[in-house]
Structures are given as C-alpha cells and as structure tokens.
Design a protein around this motif. Structure first.
Motif, PDB file in Angstrom:
ATOM      1  N   GLU A 104       0.868  -1.189   0.000  1.00  0.00           N
ATOM      2  CA  GLU A 104       0.000   0.000   0.000  1.00  0.00           C
ATOM      3  C   GLU A 104       0.902   1.235   0.000  1.00  0.00           C
ATOM      4  O   GLU A 104       0.761   2.143   0.816  1.00  0.00           O
ATOM      5  N   LYS A 105       1.820   1.258  -0.952  1.00  0.00           N
ATOM      6  CA  LYS A 105       2.910   2.234  -0.941  1.00  0.00           C
ATOM      7  C   LYS A 105       2.418   3.682  -0.896  1.00  0.00           C
ATOM      8  O   LYS A 105       2.893   4.486  -0.091  1.00  0.00           O
ATOM      9  N   GLU A 106       1.472   4.027  -1.752  1.00  0.00           N
ATOM     10  CA  GLU A 106       1.017   5.415  -1.810  1.00  0.00           C
ATOM     11  C   GLU A 106       0.249   5.815  -0.553  1.00  0.00           C
ATOM     12  O   GLU A 106       0.407   6.929  -0.044  1.00  0.00           O
ATOM     13  N   LEU A 107      -0.565   4.908  -0.029  1.00  0.00           N
ATOM     14  CA  LEU A 107      -1.283   5.193   1.211  1.00  0.00           C
ATOM     15  C   LEU A 107      -0.298   5.308   2.371  1.00  0.00           C
ATOM     16  O   LEU A 107      -0.442   6.175   3.245  1.00  0.00           O
ATOM     17  N   TYR A 108       0.714   4.461   2.376  1.00  0.00           N
ATOM     18  CA  TYR A 108       1.770   4.525   3.392  1.00  0.00           C
ATOM     19  C   TYR A 108       2.463   5.891   3.360  1.00  0.00           C
ATOM     20  O   TYR A 108       2.736   6.487   4.409  1.00  0.00           O
ATOM     21  N   LEU A 109       2.736   6.409   2.166  1.00  0.00           N
ATOM     22  CA  LEU A 109       3.382   7.716   2.049  1.00  0.00           C
ATOM     23  C   LEU A 109       2.485   8.824   2.592  1.00  0.00           C
ATOM     24  O   LEU A 109       2.967   9.771   3.222  1.00  0.00           O
ATOM     25  N   VAL A 110       1.187   8.709   2.354  1.00  0.00           N
ATOM     26  CA  VAL A 110       0.241   9.672   2.944  1.00  0.00           C
ATOM     27  C   VAL A 110       0.333   9.619   4.466  1.00  0.00           C
ATOM     28  O   VAL A 110       0.389  10.653   5.144  1.00  0.00           O
ATOM     29  N   MET A 111       0.363   8.410   5.015  1.00  0.00           N
ATOM     30  CA  MET A 111       0.436   8.226   6.469  1.00  0.00           C
ATOM     31  C   MET A 111       1.704   8.835   7.043  1.00  0.00           C
ATOM     32  O   MET A 111       1.683   9.469   8.100  1.00  0.00           O
ATOM     33  N   GLN A 112       2.820   8.668   6.339  1.00  0.00           N
ATOM     34  CA  GLN A 112       4.093   9.196   6.827  1.00  0.00           C
ATOM     35  C   GLN A 112       4.130  10.718   6.764  1.00  0.00           C
ATOM     36  O   GLN A 112       4.517  11.381   7.721  1.00  0.00           O
ATOM     37  N   GLU A 113       3.737  11.277   5.646  1.00  0.00           N
ATOM     38  CA  GLU A 113       3.819  12.729   5.478  1.00  0.00           C
ATOM     39  C   GLU A 113       2.822  13.450   6.375  1.00  0.00           C
ATOM     40  O   GLU A 113       3.120  14.502   6.935  1.00  0.00           O
ATOM     41  N   THR A 114       1.637  12.890   6.513  1.00  0.00           N
ATOM     42  CA  THR A 114       0.617  13.527   7.344  1.00  0.00           C
ATOM     43  C   THR A 114       0.993  13.447   8.812  1.00  0.00           C
ATOM     44  O   THR A 114       0.830  14.403   9.560  1.00  0.00           O
ATOM     45  N   GLY A 115       1.531  12.309   9.226  1.00  0.00           N
ATOM     46  CA  GLY A 115       1.892  12.131  10.624  1.00  0.00           C
ATOM     47  C   GLY A 115       2.912  13.134  11.107  1.00  0.00           C
ATOM     48  O   GLY A 115       2.903  13.535  12.265  1.00  0.00           O
ATOM     49  N   MET A 116       3.792  13.582  10.219  1.00  0.00           N
ATOM     50  CA  MET A 116       4.833  14.520  10.616  1.00  0.00           C
ATOM     51  C   MET A 116       4.268  15.898  10.937  1.00  0.00           C
ATOM     52  O   MET A 116       4.926  16.710  11.554  1.00  0.00           O
TER      53      MET A 116
END
Length: 202
Positions: A104-116
């Motif tokens: 779920e690479k793109e969703l994972y990237l959303v999770m990482q960027e948003t979490g910061m």
C-alpha cells in the motif's frame, strides 16, 4: 428514524464514499495527484460539495492517513491473532507493517507525510497512537522487567518503526531490489533488534 438522524447517517456515508474515491486516486495515480477539485470531478460533484466535508486538502489527507492506520491496525490484529510468544508476536507485527508499506505504498506515504504534521496524536490521530502503543506493548513483553524504563521502551519502539521505514525507503529508491531480498534484510534487522531488547546498553 428522524430527519436529523437520517441527515447524520447520510453525511457519514458520504464521507466514507469520498474517502474511498480518494483512496482509489491515490492507489492508481499516487497521492500527489489528489486534490479536492480532481476528486469532485471524478465523483461528478461540485467543488463546493467537497468543502462541506473537508475544509482543505490537508484535512482530506489526515482522514486518508487515519483510514490507512485503521487498515494497518486491523491487519496486525488479524495476522498476530493467536501468537502468544512475545518475540514471535513482535516479529509478526513488524513484518505486517512492512508488507503494508510495500503493498500500500502510496497510502503509506500519505500516512508518513501527514503524521509529521500532527502534534496532538491522542486527539487528532488516535489510530496512529493505537499503532505506536501496540508496538510499544509488544516490546515491553519481550524486555526484562529491569529494562522497562519509559525512555528505553520509547527508543526501542521508534527504532523498530525506523527499521521498517528505512527498508521501505530503500524499496522506493532502489527499484531493482527484489522483495525476497528485502524481506531477508527485514528479518535480519528484526532479529538483531529483538536480541538487543534485554541489553540496557543498546
């Protein structure tokens, strides 16, 4: 059911529909392709309708990230059910996290960027806090009692997540690295982490 209740249920259902439409764009074209206007066009809504549910793109990204953590937490619960050995359970949790990040690479990237961008996880992002707490609790069960200081456990929790995130970053950069090789690296790194959990010096 009264009018007020029907409107509330309709709003909840519409919110879910919009999120899943946004998730489709993220999966198919990458999260950078997502915008409220693009989403409105895909769903044949006016842009004004989107702003009834999300005040801006950042709010949409936060809710997408929350959806991602809901899915990740559900996967961990499912994959680790019945694993009672603390070391095996921790390894299964981190392996599940890695599989989610890869597939779920793109969703994972959303999770990482948003979490910061978020500071009040307990109020704004409880799903992320649930994930972090589950990893921390698993680490606690592996450690000896004398090793269970708050600072030590927090450090090991973030190290464990950094292992998965680092290998996921390698996957994004070195696209020629096959998944089997990455999985072997993951297993080696997790084994080293688990072996270190009772060493107060590490």
């Amino acid at each position: 059911m009264g009018i007020k209740e029907r409107k509330a249920r309709h709003r909840v259902n519409m919110h879910k529909d919009i999120l899943h439409a946004a998730l489709s764009i993220v999966r198919d074209e990458g999260y950078r392709s997502l915008s409220l206007r693009r989403l409105a066009n895909n769903m044949e809504f006016s842009a004004a309708t989107m702003y009834l549910y999300f005040k801006n793109k950042e709010a949409l990204m936060v809710d997408l990230a929350r959806l991602g953590y809901q899915q990740l937490n559900a996967s961990i619960d499912s994959n680790c059910k019945g694993i009672n050995n603390p070391r095996k359970r921790l390894k299964a949790m981190l392996t599940t996290y890695w599989h989610f990040a890869i597939h779920e690479k793109e969703l994972y990237l959303v999770m990482q960027e948003t979490g910061m961008e978020l500071n009040e996880l307990d109020l704004l992002f409880p799903e992320m806090l649930t994930f972090i707490n589950s990893i921390s609790q698993a680490i606690t069960k592996v450690c000896r009692k004398e090793a269970r200081t708050d600072i030590y456990l927090k450090r090991k929790c973030y190290i464990s997540m950094a292992i998965v995130q680092g290998l996921t970053s390698l996957n994004l950069i070195h696209k020629d690295m096959d998944e089997h090789c990455q999985f072997q690296m993951l297993e080696e790194a997790i084994d080293i982490l688990i072996a270190s959990l009772n060493d107060m010096k590490m």
